[in-house]
Design an enzyme around this catalytic site. Structure first.
Site, short mmCIF file in Angstrom:
data_model
loop_
_atom_site.label_atom_id
_atom_site.label_comp_id
_atom_site.label_asym_id
_atom_site.label_seq_id
_atom_site.Cartn_x
_atom_site.Cartn_y
_atom_site.Cartn_z
N ASP A 233 127.62 -7.42 -10.37
CA ASP A 233 127.66 -6.77 -9.05
C ASP A 233 127.29 -7.73 -7.93
OD1 ASP A 233 127.26 -4.40 -11.04
OD2 ASP A 233 128.02 -3.59 -9.15
N ASN A 243 123.73 -6.70 -12.73
CA ASN A 243 124.79 -5.89 -13.35
C ASN A 243 124.14 -4.61 -13.85
OD1 ASN A 243 127.61 -5.59 -14.09
ND2 ASN A 243 126.94 -5.77 -16.22
O1 MRU Z 1 127.24 1.84 -11.15
P1 MRU Z 1 128.58 1.23 -11.43
O2 MRU Z 1 129.39 2.00 -12.41
O3 MRU Z 1 129.33 0.94 -10.14
O4 MRU Z 1 128.26 -0.18 -12.09
C1 MRU Z 1 129.30 -1.07 -12.37
C2 MRU Z 1 128.89 -2.32 -13.04
O5 MRU Z 1 127.73 -2.58 -13.24
C3 MRU Z 1 129.99 -3.30 -13.38
O6 MRU Z 1 129.67 -4.00 -14.54
C4 MRU Z 1 130.15 -4.28 -12.22
O7 MRU Z 1 130.32 -3.60 -11.01
C5 MRU Z 1 131.29 -5.22 -12.43
S1 MRU Z 1 132.87 -4.41 -12.26
C6 MRU Z 1 134.07 -5.59 -12.42
#
Ligand code: MRU
Length: 334
Positions: A233, A243
């Site tokens: 993220d 992440n």
């Molecule tokens: O809370 P989320 O579902 O948005 O979390 C997403 C993640 O942690 C993903 O691994 C990250 O955004 C990478 S997406 C290519």
């Protein structure tokens, strides 16, 4: 892909309603940017690149609906999008990019502003699609026929404008004819691994096995996991990265078992304005996502809950970053 995560349809933004998966494949047709912000907060659209893309389109919707294009209004809308979720840098990156583009254009009328906004959102979307393809290509070189790959959360087509980052590597290796077996961590509390990763891999005919989060160590010990590949993220300047919660534990387990740990991410996830992982703001989610996550109460009323949505994994646990510009080494040896 057999589904469309984010689509512009004329004056509307169409999002796959991810909170309904895997039971229902339904789409939200949005023409009000407040609904896009709400969809980001509720995780109907989620994943770092995808929320950036949705917000960029949302800026166009905001101007279209209000018929206002003064900089005061556009900057307020930008702030509203950026306060939807704090951790993924792609949201800030995409919205800032749209703002810069509007400022560069100078004074315009409504139609000209809308053209600029829609075309910048489409460019962000298309560039993300291409970055996913490049990540897939570079990452697939690391994968051998017969490998077992563990992934956490969902870093796939549901999280991006293309084939995904971590899952992009898997799709590309599969397309090359490599026989691979994927283990998807369930990813408590919101079950992105169970609901989303296993669903999208099954749509594409990939061999996927769903496991509870607490099973990864045992599988590594058994020797069935050859690589861990996750998304990110936000990647800080020193290589620490945020992440989905649970990623850090997987990275520690991978090191202990000598399993390579890869982070697949596009250039838009690298944030040189954030010096270290300690500087990353971690979103906290509502307690009910833990106590009522399975559609029924699973904990006593009044229990204290702590629910960070992300954790930070230090650079020293990363074998390498798989990016659209190639493989960048991490700090972990062995
Ligand atoms: O809370 P989320 O579902 O948005 O979390 C997403 C993640 O942690 C993903 O691994 C990250 O955004 C990478 S997406 C290519």
């Amino acid at each position: 892909m057999k589904f469309n995560t984010i689509q512009r349809q004329g004056d509307k933004l169409v999002l796959l309603a991810q909170t309904k998966l895997p039971q229902e494949t339904t789409y939200l047709e949005l023409d009000d940017h407040h609904d896009v912000i709400a969809a980001i907060k509720r995780l109907d659209v989620r994943g770092a690149p995808a929320i950036g893309i949705a917000a960029a389109y949302g800026m166009a919707l905001a101007v279209q609906q209000a018929g206002r294009w003064d900089s005061e209004y556009i900057e307020q809308v930008a702030r509203d999008f950026q306060s939807a979720r704090p951790t993924a840098v792609n949201l800030f990156w995409a919205v800032d990019r749209v703002l810069v583009r509007v400022r560069e254009q100078g004074p315009m009328d409504l139609e000209g502003t809308l053209d600029t906004l829609w075309s910048e959102a489409e460019a962000i979307h298309e560039e993300d699609r291409l970055m996913c393809e490049r990540i897939g290509k570079y990452g697939a070189e690391l994968i051998n026929d017969g490998d077992g790959i563990l992934t956490h959360c969902n870093a796939g087509a549901l999280a991006t404008g293309g084939i995904g980052t971590a899952l992009g590597v898997i799709y590309t290796a599969h397309e090359q004819g490599k026989k691979i077996r994927v283990f998807a961590d369930e990813t408590r509390p919101l079950l992105q691994g169970a609901r989303l990763t296993s669903w999208e891999l099954m749509q594409e005919g990939i061999d996927v096995t769903l496991i509870c989060d607490n099973m990864a160590g045992m599988l590594m010990k058994q020797g069935v996991i050859n690589h861990v590949i996750v998304g990110a993220d936000r990647i800080a300047e020193n290589g620490d990265f945020a992440n989905k919660i649970g990623t850090y534990s997987v990275a520690v387990l991978a090191k202990h078992h000598g399993v390579p740990f890869y982070v697949a991410a596009p250039s838009s996830t690298f944030d040189n304005d954030t010096p270290t992982g300690n500087d990353i703001v971690i979103e906290e989610r509502a307690p009910e996502e833990v106590t009522e996550g399975f559609g029924r109460r699973t904990a006593p009323d009044g229990v204290q809950v702590y629910s960070p949505a992300f954790d930070v994994t230090p650079f020293e646990l990363v074998t390498a970053f798989i990016t659209d510009e190639g493989i960048k080494p991490g700090e972990r040896e062995g």
